[in-house]
Scaffold this motif. Structure first.
Motif, PDB file in Angstrom:
ATOM      1  N   ALA A 134      36.715  95.094  -5.900  1.00 39.78           N
ATOM      2  CA  ALA A 134      37.858  95.859  -6.427  1.00 39.78           C
ATOM      3  C   ALA A 134      39.166  95.304  -5.891  1.00 39.78           C
ATOM      4  N   MET A 135      39.175  94.842  -4.647  1.00 43.97           N
ATOM      5  CA  MET A 135      40.380  94.264  -4.068  1.00 43.97           C
ATOM      6  C   MET A 135      40.746  92.946  -4.736  1.00 43.97           C
ATOM      7  N   GLU A 136      39.749  92.109  -5.002  1.00 47.32           N
ATOM      8  CA  GLU A 136      40.023  90.843  -5.704  1.00 47.32           C
ATOM      9  C   GLU A 136      40.598  91.104  -7.091  1.00 47.32           C
ATOM     10  N   PHE A 137      39.992  92.015  -7.825  1.00 45.85           N
ATOM     11  CA  PHE A 137      40.491  92.345  -9.158  1.00 45.85           C
ATOM     12  C   PHE A 137      41.923  92.883  -9.080  1.00 45.85           C
ATOM     13  N   SER A 138      42.205  93.708  -8.081  1.00 44.00           N
ATOM     14  CA  SER A 138      43.529  94.312  -7.937  1.00 44.00           C
ATOM     15  C   SER A 138      44.598  93.261  -7.693  1.00 44.00           C
ATOM     16  N   ILE A 139      44.288  92.304  -6.819  1.00 46.72           N
ATOM     17  CA  ILE A 139      45.243  91.230  -6.532  1.00 46.72           C
ATOM     18  C   ILE A 139      45.504  90.397  -7.782  1.00 46.72           C
ATOM     19  N   GLY A 140      44.451  90.114  -8.543  1.00 44.12           N
ATOM     20  CA  GLY A 140      44.619  89.353  -9.772  1.00 44.12           C
ATOM     21  C   GLY A 140      45.434  90.098 -10.805  1.00 44.12           C
ATOM     22  N   ALA A 194      37.248  83.840  -7.236  1.00 48.00           N
ATOM     23  CA  ALA A 194      36.541  83.618  -8.502  1.00 48.00           C
ATOM     24  C   ALA A 194      36.596  84.846  -9.394  1.00 48.00           C
ATOM     25  N   MET A 195      36.718  86.031  -8.795  1.00 44.89           N
ATOM     26  CA  MET A 195      36.836  87.272  -9.562  1.00 44.89           C
ATOM     27  C   MET A 195      38.288  87.639  -9.849  1.00 44.89           C
ATOM     28  N   PHE A 246      34.911  77.245 -13.775  1.00 42.67           N
ATOM     29  CA  PHE A 246      35.746  76.247 -14.452  1.00 42.67           C
ATOM     30  C   PHE A 246      37.041  76.894 -14.960  1.00 42.67           C
ATOM     31  N   GLU A 247      36.930  78.081 -15.531  1.00 41.80           N
ATOM     32  CA  GLU A 247      38.120  78.787 -16.012  1.00 41.80           C
ATOM     33  C   GLU A 247      39.079  79.073 -14.858  1.00 41.80           C
ATOM     34  N   ASN A 248      38.525  79.427 -13.724  1.00 45.20           N
ATOM     35  CA  ASN A 248      39.348  79.667 -12.543  1.00 45.20           C
ATOM     36  C   ASN A 248      40.059  78.389 -12.115  1.00 45.20           C
ATOM     37  N   ILE A 249      39.321  77.280 -12.065  1.00 39.14           N
ATOM     38  CA  ILE A 249      39.893  75.997 -11.666  1.00 39.14           C
ATOM     39  C   ILE A 249      40.983  75.552 -12.637  1.00 39.14           C
ATOM     40  N   ILE A 250      40.719  75.719 -13.920  1.00 35.96           N
ATOM     41  CA  ILE A 250      41.718  75.363 -14.937  1.00 35.96           C
ATOM     42  C   ILE A 250      42.977  76.207 -14.768  1.00 35.96           C
TER      43      ILE A 250
END
Length: 487
Positions: free
Chosen positions: A59-65, A237-238, A328-332
């Motif tokens: 949830a924290m990763e999603f929130s930061i994104g 990654a998330m 890959f989407e993250n890296i791009i």
């Protein structure tokens, strides 16, 4: 400024995020440790740790994104207080994504290779020793390793080149849907095999005596580790998928849905593996040996095994490919957040990933003399060690501190973002737990990972120094480039 791409539907976000979380560990580790530590007794323990450990960090990763509308390459720059250095976290996150793909593309290539081998009857009418030799021969072949690594990379980058909605989201929806269908077909076949009920009892009936026999402490750490590593949290990654969604739904509820899907796939994998192994009197091992040797032998003995083996490796290919596409989407997105077009980012990273993946692909043959972690270890073992034992736990710790510390983004900002929209809310009463207890648990996982990996505490020193040196050089170079661009 060009508007950021968005998912076309909530389902797309959930399936793609679950696809990133669903990996090969769901198949070649979860069923094995479940059987080792008492079947359903371990599953109960695992679900507890998934709820108290993996779920809040996701949830924290999603929130930061979502709050930053950026990948981890820029999210900390956007959200950090002025004159702080939280943006340095991005370097370990970027390194983690590239390092993960440096070995995951090779393993994904193995799955695709075996899918074709099964489909064309390579294992038909051969004995168990020949099946084992076929896997060894594949590893010893530079051509096979590189060829299938390139093919899986071409597929992944081609899908990403089509854009978020028309490529990544659309294809991931189809693959995740087919993945579930294939798994259900394989479950029906597995549970109708002779003596399959014994495998189901072994897997599903809680056996607390067996858990205690193999060590309750070991079971706890195994449950903590599986709950933590299965979700791919800690390297951003998330976070990227959080930046692609709107504010309609709260993020704890969405994280819960993804955890449920991830656990469901791991659980169903056990319904395929244990009845099949018990039916043919073989032990359910873990790791590549389970997939490429044990189960290949099982399918070889099974009526219609060529079909069932092909479906199984197609399922495994989808499981690997959904993770590859997501990363890959993250890296791009790292490059796109720095102003690159998607086309340019795809071409550059495709070439870069192919080059970076060569050491792993060649580490089982031409470079097999390199044993970074001691005898009988490979370059892939070392790359996996850097990601799993270092970047994932330490990255998760930094995400935790950033979201809970008043010197970082802070608890109030995190809670406001996480709870925006309909759905399950992140309870404010968990502040003390998230701030003081959860970081200690993550640190414990980090330290215990080293203890499990090495025989004696003093053996930690050399691997830690090597990891620090390897990470320092590219991260310092990246930092210097960014500094030069600002001048």
């Amino acid at each position: 400024m060009k508007n950021r791409e968005k998912f076309s539907s909530r389902l797309g976000f959930i399936l793609i995020s679950a696809g990133c979380a669903v990996g090969l560990g769901n198949v070649w580790r979860f069923p094995y440790i479940t059987g080792l530590y008492g079947g359903a007794a371990f599953v109960i323990l695992y679900l507890v740790f998934l709820a108290i450990l993996g779920l809040p960090i996701m949830a924290m990763e999603f929130s930061i994104g979502r709050a930053s509308q950026k990948s981890c390459a820029k999210s900390f720059d956007v959200l950090e207080p002025k004159q702080t250095k939280w943006h340095l976290i991005k370097y370990s996150s970027i390194a983690g994504n590239y390092l993960l793909m440096m070995f995951y593309t090779t393993i994904g290539g193995w799955m695709l290779n075996y899918c074709f081998k099964m489909a064309f009857g390579t294992f038909h009418n051969i004995n168990s020793e020949e099946v084992s030799a076929a896997f060894s021969d594949m590893l010893a072949s530079p051509f096979q390793n590189i060829f299938w690594m390139v093919i899986i990379s071409i597929i992944g980058f081609f899908i990403c080149s089509k854009g978020l909605q028309n490529g990544v989201e659309k294809i991931s929806k189809y693959m995740m849907s087919f993945l579930f269908v294939i798994m259900l077909v394989l479950v029906i076949r597995a549970v109708t095999l002779p003596n399959a009920v014994e495998g189901l009892k072994f897997y599903l009936v809680p056996d607390f005596h067996k858990m205690m026999e193999n060590g309750f402490g070991n079971a706890i750490f195994a449950a903590m580790g599986q709950a933590f590593f299965t979700l791919s949290i800690g390297i951003g990654a998330m976070a990227i998928f959080g930046s692609y969604i709107g504010k309609e739904r709260s993020l704890l509820g969405e994280s819960l849905n993804i955890c449920i899907l991830d656990t469901l796939i791991a659980f169903i994998a056990g319904l395929i593996i244990f009845p099949s192994c018990f039916s043919f009197g073989v032990d359910a091992d873990s790791g590549p040996g389970l997939v490429f040797v044990t189960l290949s032998n099982v399918f070889n003995e099974m009526p219609g095994g060529q079909l069932w083996g092909t479906l199984f490796f197609l399922f495994m290919t989808f499981a690997a490919l959904t993770t590859i596409i997501a990363v890959f989407e993250n890296i791009i997105s790292f490059a796109m957040d720095h102003g690159w077009s998607r086309k340019k980012a795809v071409i550059f990273n495709f070439i870069l990933i192919l080059i970076l993946s060569l050491p792993c692909a060649l580490g089982f043959n031409i470079l097999s003399f390199i044993s970074p972690l001691g005898a009988n270890t490979t370059i892939q073992d070392f790359e996996d060690f850097i990601v799993s034992n270092n970047l994932l736990p330490l990255g998760s710790l930094l995400y935790l501190l950033f979201c809970t510390s008043r010197y970082g983004w802070g608890w109030k900002n995190f809670l406001q973002e996480a709870n925006t929209g309909k759905g399950l809310k992140f309870p404010n009463v968990l502040r003390f737990y998230a701030t003081w207890i959860l970081p200690v648990i993550v640190l414990f996982i980090f330290v215990q990972g080293y203890i499990e990996k090495f025989d004696a505490p003093w053996n930690f020193i050399l691997p830690i120094l090597i990891v620090c040196c390897i990470l320092y050089i590219p991260l310092q170079a990246w930092y210097s480039i960014q500094k030069a661009n600002k001048l």
